[in-house]
Design an enzyme around this catalytic site. Sequence first.
Site, PDB file in Angstrom:
ATOM      1  N   ASP A   1       0.840  -1.198   0.000  1.00 39.56           N
ATOM      2  CA  ASP A   1       0.000   0.000   0.000  1.00 39.56           C
ATOM      3  C   ASP A   1       0.874   1.246   0.000  1.00 39.56           C
ATOM      4  OD1 ASP A   1      -2.188  -1.609   0.240  1.00 39.56           O
ATOM      5  OD2 ASP A   1      -2.618  -1.124   2.323  1.00 39.56           O
ATOM      6  N   LYS A   2       0.318   2.321  -0.512  1.00 34.21           N
ATOM      7  CA  LYS A   2       1.017   3.608  -0.535  1.00 34.21           C
ATOM      8  C   LYS A   2       1.530   4.002   0.847  1.00 34.21           C
ATOM      9  CE  LYS A   2       0.294   8.504  -1.582  1.00 34.21           C
ATOM     10  NZ  LYS A   2      -0.635   9.531  -2.114  1.00 34.21           N
TER      11      LYS A   2
END
Length: 227
Positions: free
Chosen positions: A60-61
């Site tokens: 995930d970012k």
Amino acid sequence: MTPEEMLARLLYRDGLMLVIDKPAGFAVHRGPKGGEALDAHFDALRFGLPRSPSLAHRLDKDTSGCLVLGRHRKALALLGKLFKQGKVGKTYWAVVEGSPDADEGRIDIALSKRDEARGWWMKPDPHGLPSATTWKVMGRGGGLTWLALEPLTGRTHQLRVHCAEMGWPIVGDTIYGGAPRQGGPPLHLHARAVTVPIFKNKPPVTIEAPVPAHMRALLAKCGWKDQ
């Protein structure tokens, strides 16, 4: 990110794969909304090969830590197979709100997409894809708990949804937890280690990523000590 900054994040290198320490807040590849992405800087990691390395999986970012790259097509195919077959060991560290009653356990909650308009947002769904996570308490303090999480399946946002559904959301989770959209703490989820059986006749390779700056204070509250 400069080539020097990218090189400084290299944790491991052999003929087949690289492991880098992904910074929190960086998307691994450009999404539909655009913006800076980590894979745009992989050219700095060629080390003489004709092509840049490519992502073997995703983070995930807002998640930091170990990110595995394949150095060429054959390596990427092998790594893709290992990840798909669940042969790559993954350990995440998280700081969660609240405290589990036990010291370790397993979460089995099937997941599916919340709706297409929400993109990758996920929800518990008894008819969804089987999703399993094991967890272990590493420390507690100040109403928080430091957990080691091992995803046995690789669903999008799995650890975030599982922790939230158990009643202990990850600190800084603006989607599944109660963190504010603006001005709150960063997500306290870190891909601490990967174990990859990349070579047939050698032991698996284990790589650890250092604890990121944004997680140090709350981990210390839970008993973590910087080595």
